[in-house]
Scaffold this active site. Structure first.
Site, mmCIF file in Angstrom:
data_model
loop_
_atom_site.group_PDB
_atom_site.id
_atom_site.type_symbol
_atom_site.label_atom_id
_atom_site.label_comp_id
_atom_site.label_asym_id
_atom_site.label_seq_id
_atom_site.Cartn_x
_atom_site.Cartn_y
_atom_site.Cartn_z
ATOM 1 C CB VAL A 62 102.128 -73.096 98.538
ATOM 2 C CG1 VAL A 62 102.554 -72.767 99.967
ATOM 3 C CG2 VAL A 62 101.023 -72.135 98.092
ATOM 4 C CD GLU A 63 104.689 -77.580 101.018
ATOM 5 O OE1 GLU A 63 105.902 -77.633 101.309
ATOM 6 O OE2 GLU A 63 103.795 -77.429 101.874
ATOM 7 C CB THR A 64 108.850 -76.987 95.553
ATOM 8 O OG1 THR A 64 107.920 -77.541 94.609
ATOM 9 C CG2 THR A 64 108.952 -77.888 96.766
#
Length: 361
Positions: free
Chosen positions: A161-163
């Site tokens: 989700v982050e990167t």
């Protein structure tokens, strides 16, 4: 722990090589002499330069005084570094867009908000990329599970989700972002000044050139998008090379797991359980807390056993045709410590589950 971006898919080894925002020194690299209390700079950054976007900014001058007096930084070198930092108006605009607002009225009924959010992350291509990442770093993920008690699917979900598993770690120079927000964004200047302080300490300790490191517009770094304060508190050298490098997937895996353990992750416990029924009369969200008997009285029953849990938060997801209710358990709340959002935590959990399922199919 900020940002959401999407890119076309490329082979993993190409993407990971291309997106790294922490340059690796080579045998031909030369560095200049480092003054006491100073940084190890690359030659192009070791310049006798005064002025710059923050030259007459009193907040910048006060910051320099603090760094010299509190941490023993070399004043001249720090002035020269900050003179090369850029004020980024684009960062100020993006931060204003992140600011909370009360002017937008909530929808009067379901409109599919959760489904739209979920589709940003849980797609066939993205899940397959998660499988590739998990397979490539399976040993590190399993070791993090053993050491910190956090299962691979949660770590994979966070980094996905982050990167997008390292594909989109940000292209903004962290020094520019944090200097802009420290010296020209009064609403949160105190917070970002602390982040800039910690970032410069990190760069000095790790012998990184602070003018080289890139991340999000808010200064988040690496695979897990740690802010500098999170680096200071939770980042670990999981690769055993003597350095903490958030742009190294192995260090990032260990650091994310350590973050979760520190925020109360319970090994082997459930995250959330879907409910039968509707409870429109009860406030919902990850901050709520009800006894299981209260939720039963409101008309809800769990679709799976809740184990020994006697309390839960009430989660409500907008699926367009109506609302889906969930029992949020303590591990769900722990995920929200990474980003304070029900949608975010549910996306992390469900993405990790989807990747885990795809690996065995």
């Amino acid at each position: 722990m900020f940002k959401r971006r999407y890119v076309t898919l490329l082979p993993l080894f190409v993407l990971l090589a291309a997106c790294s925002s922490k340059p690796k020194p080579t045998e031909t690299d030369t560095t200049t002499g480092t003054p006491s209390g100073g940084f190890l700079l690359e030659p192009q950054h070791n310049v006798m330069q005064m002025g710059g976007d923050f030259a007459n900014n009193p907040n910048a001058q006060q910051f320099i005084d603090k760094m010299v007096n509190k941490h023993g930084f070399d004043r001249q070198q720090l002035q020269e570094i900050l003179s090369q930092a850029k004020r980024l108006d684009s960062v100020l605009r993006l931060m204003d867009n992140q600011a909370p607002t009360t002017s937008v009225k909530p929808p009067s009924g379901p409109n599919g908000a959760w489904l739209r959010y979920r589709k940003k992350f849980i797609t066939p291509d993205n899940v397959q990329n998660g499988v590739v990442f998990w397979n490539q770093y399976e040993d590190a993920l399993n070791r993090a599970w053993q050491v910190y008690g956090v299962p691979p699917e949660i770590i994979v979900g966070i980094i996905g989700v982050e990167t997008r598993w390292g594909r989109v770690m940000g292209k903004t120079r962290i020094l520019d972002a944090l200097a802009t927000l420290s010296f020209n964004y009064p609403r949160r200047a105190e917070y970002f000044s602390g982040e800039l302080e910690t970032f410069l300490l990190m760069a000095r300790d790790e012998q990184d050139d602070p003018l080289n490191l890139k991340g999000s517009f808010a200064g988040a770094m690496g695979y897990g998008q740690f802010m500098p304060s999170s680096y200071k508190q939770y980042a670990v050298d999981f690769s055993g090379d003597g350095h903490i490098n958030l742009w190294d997937p192995v260090d990032a895996i260990g650091s994310v797991a350590n973050y979760f353990k520190a925020h109360g992750w319970v090994k082997g416990d459930q995250v959330a359980v879907m409910a039968n029924g509707q409870a429109p009369g009860l406030p919902n969200g990850f901050k709520t807390k009800y006894s299981i008997s209260q939720l039963a009285a409101a008309g809800l029953t769990p679709q799976q056993p809740l184990g020994n849990h006697q309390q839960a938060s009430l989660l409500r997801l907008d699926v367009g045709t109506g609302y889906q209710y969930w029992y949020g358990l303590p591990n769900f709340y722990t995920i929200t410590r990474y980003n304070h959002s029900t949608h975010y935590a549910m996306a992390v959990w469900q993405l990790g589950q989807a990747v885990a399922l795809a690996r065995v199919q």
